[in-house]
Design a protein around this motif. Structure first.
Motif, PDB file in Angstrom:
ATOM      1  N   PRO A 359      -8.800  37.991 -11.648  1.00 25.90           N
ATOM      2  CA  PRO A 359     -10.271  38.345 -12.390  1.00 25.90           C
ATOM      3  C   PRO A 359     -11.223  38.746 -11.339  1.00 25.90           C
ATOM      4  O   PRO A 359     -11.181  38.259 -10.278  1.00 25.90           O
ATOM      5  CB  PRO A 359     -10.488  36.881 -12.938  1.00 25.90           C
ATOM      6  N   LYS A 362     -14.736  35.009 -10.118  1.00 28.54           N
ATOM      7  CA  LYS A 362     -14.143  33.580 -10.552  1.00 28.54           C
ATOM      8  C   LYS A 362     -15.175  32.840 -11.252  1.00 28.54           C
ATOM      9  O   LYS A 362     -14.787  31.799 -11.807  1.00 28.54           O
ATOM     10  CB  LYS A 362     -13.661  32.987  -9.281  1.00 28.54           C
ATOM     11  N   LEU A 367     -13.760  36.543 -17.994  1.00 27.86           N
ATOM     12  CA  LEU A 367     -12.947  37.110 -17.077  1.00 27.86           C
ATOM     13  C   LEU A 367     -11.807  36.086 -16.436  1.00 27.86           C
ATOM     14  O   LEU A 367     -10.464  36.408 -16.492  1.00 27.86           O
ATOM     15  CB  LEU A 367     -13.411  37.609 -15.485  1.00 27.86           C
ATOM     16  N   VAL A 368     -11.989  34.973 -16.324  1.00 30.85           N
ATOM     17  CA  VAL A 368     -11.145  34.041 -15.660  1.00 30.85           C
ATOM     18  C   VAL A 368     -10.155  33.689 -16.862  1.00 30.85           C
ATOM     19  O   VAL A 368      -8.813  33.658 -16.727  1.00 30.85           O
ATOM     20  CB  VAL A 368     -11.601  32.740 -15.149  1.00 30.85           C
ATOM     21  N   LYS A 370      -9.303  35.680 -19.520  1.00 30.25           N
ATOM     22  CA  LYS A 370      -8.481  36.417 -19.735  1.00 30.25           C
ATOM     23  C   LYS A 370      -7.163  36.661 -18.531  1.00 30.25           C
ATOM     24  O   LYS A 370      -6.262  36.826 -19.042  1.00 30.25           O
ATOM     25  CB  LYS A 370      -9.408  37.981 -19.582  1.00 30.25           C
ATOM     26  N   GLY A 371      -7.624  36.319 -17.524  1.00 34.55           N
ATOM     27  CA  GLY A 371      -6.766  36.190 -16.229  1.00 34.55           C
ATOM     28  C   GLY A 371      -5.552  35.546 -16.598  1.00 34.55           C
ATOM     29  O   GLY A 371      -4.400  35.685 -16.335  1.00 34.55           O
ATOM     30  N   GLU A 388      -8.042  34.241  -7.603  1.00 27.64           N
ATOM     31  CA  GLU A 388      -9.443  34.406  -8.145  1.00 27.64           C
ATOM     32  C   GLU A 388     -10.316  34.297  -6.808  1.00 27.64           C
ATOM     33  O   GLU A 388     -11.578  34.432  -7.043  1.00 27.64           O
ATOM     34  CB  GLU A 388      -9.831  33.496  -9.176  1.00 27.64           C
ATOM     35  N   ILE A 410      -8.687  42.047 -13.914  1.00 32.33           N
ATOM     36  CA  ILE A 410      -9.432  42.056 -15.310  1.00 32.33           C
ATOM     37  C   ILE A 410     -11.108  42.277 -14.937  1.00 32.33           C
ATOM     38  O   ILE A 410     -11.553  41.434 -14.210  1.00 32.33           O
ATOM     39  CB  ILE A 410      -9.479  40.498 -15.768  1.00 32.33           C
TER      40      ILE A 410
END
Ligand code: GAP
Length: 453
Positions: A359, A362, A367-368, A370-371, A388, A410
């Motif tokens: 991502p 972090k 984003l995290v 989705k990662g 991350e 991501i």
């Protein structure tokens, strides 16, 4: 002769192996034990990928090969019959001055006089055979009747189980029995990192055939094995086929090739492909008194099959893979300044980690999330690593250094913040070209699976 640059390259490889957890010295905190190595988290993945691919190509993708997994300790009679107890030895010389014990072929000779390579003394013993098998005792009593050896090759358990495997698999000649497993040799002079170890793994195939097919199958297996190395990223031009001379060949073999690789420390054997005739089965039939003959339904003949044996070393191949993959190039750092990039260019098929997931930030929850979703999506198909922490460039470098072929990032486009058409897409970065492509998350698993197959 090893040039300084080759020696430096080897030093860097050994240091990378330790630093990144490929290979450690065995019992390191106690000062180690010569010729013995442990594989760390990445080394074990690399080794397993190699063995799995060998098994896939040599067993699963063929109708004429089955596998087995034999015990390391066997009845001592096996080693008497095979000839190992009497002849599996290296000639060895002791220096009476510095007390070094060395292989006879390592002595220096000046004007026809042998000298110790350690101290230069000429006060040397005659050369004597030194058996390379590790002796041990089975059971509570340590006497002559309980002696056996740690196997020095996996092949013998295949020969002694030949009849059982033939009966249960109902194969017709030619057919093979494959095995991967540990072997032990009390090498007098272990050296070149893992190249000559005292404990190592072999991947062996005993391919049984009629006498008249032996020489043709020797050629066939040599070619198959060369293809194998190319398919794991060891190019053909770094491999060399040595025809083993009459003097060097085992007396029972009528043809042997060594497949050699250009290691930084010189051209050395990776694998032997040998036509062993009917020697092994004949010896075991004679010594055990049990028939190891094959009955040909068509001709109604009984005979002892001949055998062609491609025998590869797992550890040597792992070392060749690392040496071949090791490279240094240039890449821009965070500020665009060019810096040296250390990269292991493993073939994706054998790379320890196939894909890293990053991502961009972090502290950005979406984003995290989705990662982690992508990690869950890929994990059933391949070994994935989630990272991350730190700047994205640093994260790429860390993966380049361990040979991860693909990186997925991501970013805000993934969340569709700037352009709705890019929602649920990610960047897929290629380790070697460092090029990035935009792919839909839903296509990711299929794209990567095709590239690592
Ligand atoms: N069954 C036949 C046989 O064992 P070999 O040439 O003695 O033949 C086969 O061994 C392979 O095993 C070698 O080509 C090498 O890859 C590996 N090997 C042998 N000795 C080794 C050692 N001391 N350390 C690491 N690998 C070794």
């Amino acid at each position: 002769m090893t040039t300084p640059t080759d020696a430096q390259r080897m030093e860097k490889i050994v240091s990378l192996c330790k630093r990144r957890g490929f290979i450690f010295q065995s019992s390191e905190i106690y000062g180690g034990l010569n010729g013995l190595w442990d594989y760390g988290p990445l080394g074990v993945e690399l080794k397993r990928n190699l063995k799995n691919y060998w098994w896939r190509v040599m067993v699963h993708e063929r109708d004429d090969v089955v596998g087995m997994d034999g015990s390391i300790l066997m009845n001592r009679a096996v080693w008497k019959a095979s000839g190992h107890e009497d002849t599996f030895s290296d000639p060895m010389v002791d220096c009476r001055v510095c007390k070094a014990r060395l292989r006879a072929d390592q002595m220096i000779e000046k004007k026809g006089v042998r000298q110790c390579p350690n101290c230069g003394s000429k006060d040397l013993t005659e050369s004597r055979p030194f058996n390379l098998m590790f002796k041990t005792y089975v059971g509570a009593t340590e006497d002559e009747s309980s002696i056996t050896y740690l196997r020095p090759e996996t092949a013998q358990s295949i020969f002694v189980q030949f009849k059982n495997v033939l009966e249960v698999s109902r194969k017709k000649l030619p057919f093979g029995i494959a095995q991967i497993g540990k072997a032990f040799r009390n090498e007098i002079n272990p050296r070149n990192f893992t190249f000559r170890s005292r404990e190592f793994e072999q991947m062996e195939l005993e391919y049984f055939c009629r006498a008249e097919e032996g020489m043709r199958l020797l050629e066939y297996w040599k070619e198959q094995r060369l293809k194998f190395y190319e398919n794991i990223g060891i190019p053909r031009d770094t491999l060399h086929v040595k025809t083993v001379s009459d003097e060097e060949r085992a007396f029972y073999s009528t043809g042997t090739y060594d497949i050699e690789y250009d290691f930084p420390f010189g051209r050395q054997e990776l694998e032997g492909v040998a036509y062993r005739t009917d020697y092994d089965l004949s010896q075991h039939q004679k010594t055990s008194g049990k028939s190891l003959e094959y009955f040909d339904e068509e001709t109604k003949q009984r005979f002892i099959p001949h055998v062609v044996e491609p025998s590869a070393g797992v550890d040597r191949t792992v070392l060749a893979l690392i040496c071949e993959a090791y490279s240094e190039d240039e890449a821009p750092d965070e500020k665009g300044k060019m810096e040296t990039r250390l990269v292991l260019r493993f073939h994706p098929r054998i790379a320890p980690i196939k894909c890293a997931v990053f991502p961009l930030l972090k502290n950005k929850e979406q984003l995290v999330a989705k990662g982690k979703e992508i990690v869950d999506l890929l994990r059933p198909h391949m070994n994935v690593f989630y990272d991350e922490s730190g700047a994205i460039g640093r994260r790429y470098r860390r993966q380049d250094e361990i040979g991860t072929p693909f990186g997925v990032t991501i970013d805000f486009e993934t969340l569709g913040e700037k352009d709705a058409s890019l929602r649920d897409t990610v960047t897929l970065r290629d380790r070697d070209s460092m090029k990035q492509e935009r792919v839909a998350i839903q296509d990711l698993a299929a794209i990567l699976r095709a590239r690592i197959a």
